[in-house]
Scaffold this motif. Structure first.
Motif, PDB file in Angstrom:
ATOM      1  N   PHE A 188       0.505  -1.115  -0.018  1.00 32.03           N
ATOM      2  CA  PHE A 188      -0.363   0.127   0.132  1.00 32.03           C
ATOM      3  C   PHE A 188       0.604   1.198  -0.029  1.00 32.03           C
ATOM      4  O   PHE A 188       1.594   1.084   0.229  1.00 32.03           O
ATOM      5  CB  PHE A 188      -0.883  -0.058   0.811  1.00 32.03           C
ATOM      6  N   ARG A 218      -4.130   6.145   0.331  1.00 28.50           N
ATOM      7  CA  ARG A 218      -5.195   6.661  -0.830  1.00 28.50           C
ATOM      8  C   ARG A 218      -5.918   7.774  -0.473  1.00 28.50           C
ATOM      9  O   ARG A 218      -5.420   8.375   0.580  1.00 28.50           O
ATOM     10  CB  ARG A 218      -6.421   4.932   0.321  1.00 28.50           C
ATOM     11  N   TYR A 266     -10.090   0.995  -3.333  1.00 31.03           N
ATOM     12  CA  TYR A 266      -9.143   0.986  -1.853  1.00 31.03           C
ATOM     13  C   TYR A 266     -10.595   0.101  -0.778  1.00 31.03           C
ATOM     14  O   TYR A 266     -11.447   1.411  -0.803  1.00 31.03           O
ATOM     15  CB  TYR A 266      -8.856   1.536  -0.760  1.00 31.03           C
ATOM     16  N   PRO A 267     -10.744  -0.940   0.036  1.00 30.61           N
ATOM     17  CA  PRO A 267      -9.383  -2.373  -0.533  1.00 30.61           C
ATOM     18  C   PRO A 267      -9.678  -2.595  -1.520  1.00 30.61           C
ATOM     19  O   PRO A 267     -10.411  -2.002  -2.502  1.00 30.61           O
ATOM     20  CB  PRO A 267      -9.802  -3.483   0.012  1.00 30.61           C
ATOM     21  N   ARG A 283     -10.019  -4.258  -5.310  1.00 35.31           N
ATOM     22  CA  ARG A 283     -10.277  -5.529  -6.029  1.00 35.31           C
ATOM     23  C   ARG A 283      -9.934  -6.100  -7.399  1.00 35.31           C
ATOM     24  O   ARG A 283      -8.344  -5.547  -7.872  1.00 35.31           O
ATOM     25  CB  ARG A 283     -11.327  -4.574  -6.911  1.00 35.31           C
TER      26      ARG A 283
END
Length: 116
Positions: free
Chosen positions: A47, A50, A99-100, A102
């Motif tokens: 990550f 976001r 986010y989250p 796919r």
């Protein structure tokens, strides 16, 4: 069919900057939290940051905090990642996703290489 297309990567010297773009098609993402992720050679995808649909909520990984900024243009269905003060350890393929994330939304990503 949903497509997320990343662009803007390249080769840059340490300390330089790049701006990545993620253009979405196939559906409207304006109400969706969007994220940036990266995968360095031999490592798991991680990550990066976001952003919420209202632009008010942004979260970053500690490794990029203060150097990277995520923005979005909901009218263009596009998310951006401004990367400043780049380091060799930022070298990776960068991806955007919800986010989250796919699994069926992963695109090809864009390569960022930072030379020392």
């Amino acid at each position: 069919q949903v497509q997320l297309v990343e662009s803007g990567g390249g080769l840059v010297q340490a300390g330089g900057s790049l701006r990545l773009s993620c253009a979405a098609s196939g559906r409207t993402f304006s109400s969706v939290v969007m994220g940036w992720f990266r995968q360095a050679p031999g490592k798991e995808r991680e990550f990066v940051g976001r952003i919420t649909s209202t632009l008010l909520g942004r979260v970053y990984a500690d490794s990029v905090k203060g150097r990277f900024t995520i923005t979005r243009d909901n009218n263009k269905n596009t998310v951006y990642l401004q990367m400043n003060s780049l380091k060799p350890e930022d070298t990776a393929v960068y991806y955007c996703n919800t986010y989250p994330p796919r699994n069926d939304y992963w695109g090809q990503g864009t390569q960022v290489t930072v030379s020392s």
